[in-house]
Design a protein around this motif. Sequence first.
Motif, PDB file in Angstrom:
ATOM      1  N   ASP A   1       6.328   0.014  -3.616  1.00 15.66           N
ATOM      2  CA  ASP A   1       5.603  -0.595  -2.501  1.00 15.66           C
ATOM      3  C   ASP A   1       4.176  -0.077  -2.429  1.00 15.66           C
ATOM      4  O   ASP A   1       3.716   0.671  -3.300  1.00 15.66           O
ATOM      5  CB  ASP A   1       6.345  -0.389  -1.174  1.00 15.66           C
ATOM      6  CG  ASP A   1       6.311   1.060  -0.684  1.00 15.66           C
ATOM      7  OD1 ASP A   1       5.617   1.892  -1.296  1.00 15.66           O
ATOM      8  OD2 ASP A   1       6.977   1.360   0.319  1.00 15.66           O
ATOM      9  N   HIS A   2       3.455  -0.491  -1.364  1.00 15.81           N
ATOM     10  CA  HIS A   2       2.025  -0.221  -1.274  1.00 15.81           C
ATOM     11  C   HIS A   2       1.712   1.251  -1.062  1.00 15.81           C
ATOM     12  O   HIS A   2       0.594   1.689  -1.347  1.00 15.81           O
ATOM     13  CB  HIS A   2       1.416  -1.048  -0.142  1.00 15.81           C
ATOM     14  CG  HIS A   2       1.898  -0.665   1.225  1.00 15.81           C
ATOM     15  ND1 HIS A   2       3.140  -1.028   1.700  1.00 15.81           N
ATOM     16  CD2 HIS A   2       1.318   0.052   2.215  1.00 15.81           C
ATOM     17  CE1 HIS A   2       3.292  -0.560   2.925  1.00 15.81           C
ATOM     18  NE2 HIS A   2       2.209   0.100   3.260  1.00 15.81           N
ATOM     19  N   ARG A   3       2.651   2.030  -0.556  1.00 16.33           N
ATOM     20  CA  ARG A   3       2.375   3.458  -0.357  1.00 16.33           C
ATOM     21  C   ARG A   3       2.194   4.162  -1.701  1.00 16.33           C
ATOM     22  O   ARG A   3       1.230   4.901  -1.905  1.00 16.33           O
ATOM     23  CB  ARG A   3       3.504   4.097   0.449  1.00 16.33           C
ATOM     24  CG  ARG A   3       3.606   3.581   1.878  1.00 16.33           C
ATOM     25  CD  ARG A   3       4.803   4.175   2.593  1.00 16.33           C
ATOM     26  NE  ARG A   3       4.863   3.745   3.981  1.00 16.33           N
ATOM     27  CZ  ARG A   3       5.428   2.626   4.395  1.00 16.33           C
ATOM     28  NH1 ARG A   3       5.987   1.816   3.513  1.00 16.33           N
ATOM     29  NH2 ARG A   3       5.437   2.293   5.671  1.00 16.33           N
ATOM     30  N   GLU A   4       3.139   3.951  -2.603  1.00 21.34           N
ATOM     31  CA  GLU A   4       2.986   4.523  -3.942  1.00 21.34           C
ATOM     32  C   GLU A   4       1.812   3.891  -4.677  1.00 21.34           C
ATOM     33  O   GLU A   4       1.124   4.556  -5.457  1.00 21.34           O
ATOM     34  CB  GLU A   4       4.268   4.330  -4.749  1.00 21.34           C
ATOM     35  CG  GLU A   4       5.440   5.174  -4.297  1.00 21.34           C
ATOM     36  CD  GLU A   4       6.324   4.455  -3.307  1.00 21.34           C
ATOM     37  OE1 GLU A   4       7.434   4.919  -3.055  1.00 21.34           O
ATOM     38  OE2 GLU A   4       5.898   3.414  -2.772  1.00 21.34           O
ATOM     39  N   GLN A   5       1.578   2.610  -4.426  1.00 20.23           N
ATOM     40  CA  GLN A   5       0.482   1.922  -5.106  1.00 20.23           C
ATOM     41  C   GLN A   5      -0.863   2.535  -4.736  1.00 20.23           C
ATOM     42  O   GLN A   5      -1.743   2.686  -5.590  1.00 20.23           O
ATOM     43  CB  GLN A   5       0.505   0.439  -4.738  1.00 20.23           C
ATOM     44  CG  GLN A   5      -0.521  -0.400  -5.473  1.00 20.23           C
ATOM     45  CD  GLN A   5      -0.336  -1.883  -5.196  1.00 20.23           C
ATOM     46  OE1 GLN A   5       0.781  -2.359  -5.073  1.00 20.23           O
ATOM     47  NE2 GLN A   5      -1.430  -2.605  -5.082  1.00 20.23           N
ATOM     48  N   ARG A   6      -1.034   2.895  -3.474  1.00 16.32           N
ATOM     49  CA  ARG A   6      -2.291   3.510  -3.051  1.00 16.32           C
ATOM     50  C   ARG A   6      -2.512   4.841  -3.770  1.00 16.32           C
ATOM     51  O   ARG A   6      -3.616   5.122  -4.264  1.00 16.32           O
ATOM     52  CB  ARG A   6      -2.277   3.732  -1.538  1.00 16.32           C
ATOM     53  CG  ARG A   6      -3.458   4.541  -1.035  1.00 16.32           C
ATOM     54  CD  ARG A   6      -3.259   5.043   0.381  1.00 16.32           C
ATOM     55  NE  ARG A   6      -4.217   6.102   0.672  1.00 16.32           N
ATOM     56  CZ  ARG A   6      -4.014   7.376   0.387  1.00 16.32           C
ATOM     57  NH1 ARG A   6      -2.878   7.752  -0.194  1.00 16.32           N
ATOM     58  NH2 ARG A   6      -4.928   8.279   0.674  1.00 16.32           N
TER      59      ARG A   6
ATOM     60  N   ALA B   1       8.739   5.954   4.651  1.00 14.64           N
ATOM     61  CA  ALA B   1       7.489   5.799   5.406  1.00 14.64           C
ATOM     62  C   ALA B   1       6.748   7.116   5.562  1.00 14.64           C
ATOM     63  O   ALA B   1       5.819   7.207   6.361  1.00 14.64           O
ATOM     64  CB  ALA B   1       7.781   5.201   6.785  1.00 14.64           C
ATOM     65  N   GLU B   2       7.115   8.143   4.806  1.00 15.57           N
ATOM     66  CA  GLU B   2       6.502   9.459   4.964  1.00 15.57           C
ATOM     67  C   GLU B   2       5.053   9.453   4.473  1.00 15.57           C
ATOM     68  O   GLU B   2       4.791   9.067   3.331  1.00 15.57           O
ATOM     69  CB  GLU B   2       7.289  10.512   4.179  1.00 15.57           C
ATOM     70  CG  GLU B   2       8.762  10.578   4.524  1.00 15.57           C
ATOM     71  CD  GLU B   2       9.634   9.698   3.653  1.00 15.57           C
ATOM     72  OE1 GLU B   2      10.864   9.867   3.659  1.00 15.57           O
ATOM     73  OE2 GLU B   2       9.061   8.818   2.962  1.00 15.57           O
ATOM     74  N   PRO B   3       4.099   9.885   5.301  1.00 10.59           N
ATOM     75  CA  PRO B   3       2.709   9.968   4.839  1.00 10.59           C
ATOM     76  C   PRO B   3       2.492  11.178   3.935  1.00 10.59           C
ATOM     77  O   PRO B   3       3.276  12.135   3.954  1.00 10.59           O
ATOM     78  CB  PRO B   3       1.914  10.101   6.144  1.00 10.59           C
ATOM     79  CG  PRO B   3       2.875  10.655   7.133  1.00 10.59           C
ATOM     80  CD  PRO B   3       4.242  10.211   6.729  1.00 10.59           C
ATOM     81  N   VAL B   4       1.435  11.123   3.138  1.00  8.91           N
ATOM     82  CA  VAL B   4       1.050  12.241   2.281  1.00  8.91           C
ATOM     83  C   VAL B   4       0.134  13.152   3.085  1.00  8.91           C
ATOM     84  O   VAL B   4      -0.899  12.711   3.592  1.00  8.91           O
ATOM     85  CB  VAL B   4       0.338  11.746   1.012  1.00  8.91           C
ATOM     86  CG1 VAL B   4      -0.098  12.924   0.154  1.00  8.91           C
ATOM     87  CG2 VAL B   4       1.247  10.816   0.220  1.00  8.91           C
TER      88      VAL B   4
END
Length: 675
Positions: A226-231, A496-499
């Motif tokens: 998804d977009h989280r890993e993509q970013r 949904a965990e932020p970095v």
Amino acid sequence: MTARYARVVVDSRLPQLDRLFEYRIPPALEGVAPGVRVRVPLRGDRTAAGYVVEVADARAWEGEVADIEAVVSPVPVLRPEVWALARAVADRAAGGAADVLRVAIPGRQARVEKAWLARAAEGAAAEAAEPAATEGAELTETDASPEPDAPPESPAPLEPDDASAPLLPGLVEARRKVALECAGGVAEVPVAGGGTAWVGRWAVALAGLARQAVERGEQAILVVPDHREQRQLRLALEAAVGEERVVELDARQRNPERYAGFLRCVDGGGLAIIGPRSAVYAPAADLGLLVVWEDGDPLLAEPLSPWVHARDAALVRQGQTGCALVIAGHARSTDAERLVEVGFLEHERVGAHRVRVLPTALADDGRRVPAAAFHAAREALASRPVLVQVARPGHAPGLRCGDCGTRARCAACGGPLGQRTRGGQPGCRLCGRLAAAWRCPSCHGIRLVEVGRGSTRIAEELGRAIPGVPVVVADGEHERLTLDARPRIVVATRGAEPVADGGYGAVLLLDGDSLLAREGLRVAEEAVRQWATARALAAEGATVVLAGVIGPTVGALTGDTTVPFAKAELAERRSLRFPPAVRTASVVGHPDAVAEALEALAGIEHLDVLGPVPAEGAPGDRLERAIVRFAYADGAHVAGVARGRVLAAAARPRKPGAPPRLRIRLDDPEPFDGL
């Protein structure tokens, strides 16, 4: 003038039209070439969109041949390698190639195409003019200028990262096929325009592999859930190969932006192409590397027919192109482990992540946060943020009748009722309808009692338990991709965990018991993957508390590797003939169609059938479902027979709006969700 003919794949969901149709190219019609979009006539007055697959001077069809009606666009969007992949993937899944192309090729954007064609014309004109301008003259070193289409200079290499360097040097050149287990941790990378950003070390590692392909003038395709890993991967790639050589293909983009990126891939050259599951079909004539990150994530399974998983499409594409292949993740999937055990993939592990994992049982008083978790959180909050992973969003994920205890369900669809906020109206978690006037169907009571704790309720309770510390929520409604290093508590749902800058000082994994209590073939495997993903966000030396889980599953998280867990899971499924030890197909439809399909499949060796049993359908529909299990070596045979039965069933008349008489889905995970 000799007539010319085009063979066209029609954009249709009908299985009867899943073949190439031959059309004559009218002499006055220009621009017909392989890959372009066209409009062609069908039977009667109907027309359909399609793509030209090939152009020939001789006819292959002896019957009457109609003319192509129009060229929709002269841009060759269907590249030969994409057509070959779509056809092979569809055949493997007993589906239609047009369904795959619908995922692979974004919708046309006329203004973007116009700009692309103008640039292509300028480049062609410059190339044609250059020999004339230099004829009879010699260029000196000071007179020479770069060609208009010359690629930019290679970016400066990244500073080496002790956690990931050196990373598999020569992998792309040797065309290796690797199952890569990446250790956790976060790393700081430079960003365009100055400054830095924090990403997972896995992203830096994969960016280093992509650089090997880009330096060779080849393309690297990297597929993420998804977009989280993509970013994270985009930032790492821009630091590794330069922003101008990174292309994103994502349905979240604006349509013109996505189409422009797609056409950039058509241009070729050294590129790093990233995106979700559909990116595996990106145009790449010189593909050097194909990476699938976290192949066990359900988001990589295509929800539309023919339901092909990105990992399976990647395996087909690697077989066609011979490119290097990397199936990577923090936790080894059973599918990747099977490929290692049969000798198709090599095992590799990179990096080291030193954290302390504490499995703890829940207290008898019903508290969801053990004392060890509170102790670890208070210690970490002295200098860093703390991550708390929970199972459900909202305030109360479930409700029940306060009088008789019956689970509260939606009157419209039967889905479970929940509560998003404290004191808010109860609503259905499936259809979203509010249930303000809910009444218990068993005792007619109207009092509702909360069941379970969601992210917002746990955040409230932690705020009261540890006063003076900010508490933030990260879930589907409260998206947070990054977090600075200031001490705070972050309550996040899984995925949904932020970095956090520098990593979390402690990671608390709650609701592990409820996660493992679910029914499904991959419950334990999915739990380990989600826990490993959260653990990877911890800082070096941090404490990870796994609450409410004891037993063999804990060993997958407390050890340095998850491979032994994947081996044990695969061995157990092999003894039971469950996927991925074998392939499966679900056969659903009218009883007579299901019986005919099973009869046609009965002659295949090493194939067995579970069922048929009644299947759910619309009121009045009599449907049955059977599960077919077969060996990987028989996959092509099973797919061919299955496709033939689907075509035969589709040829029979049915009422408008009625479901298909027969649906066969290969590698269907749904029948095993309740095991």
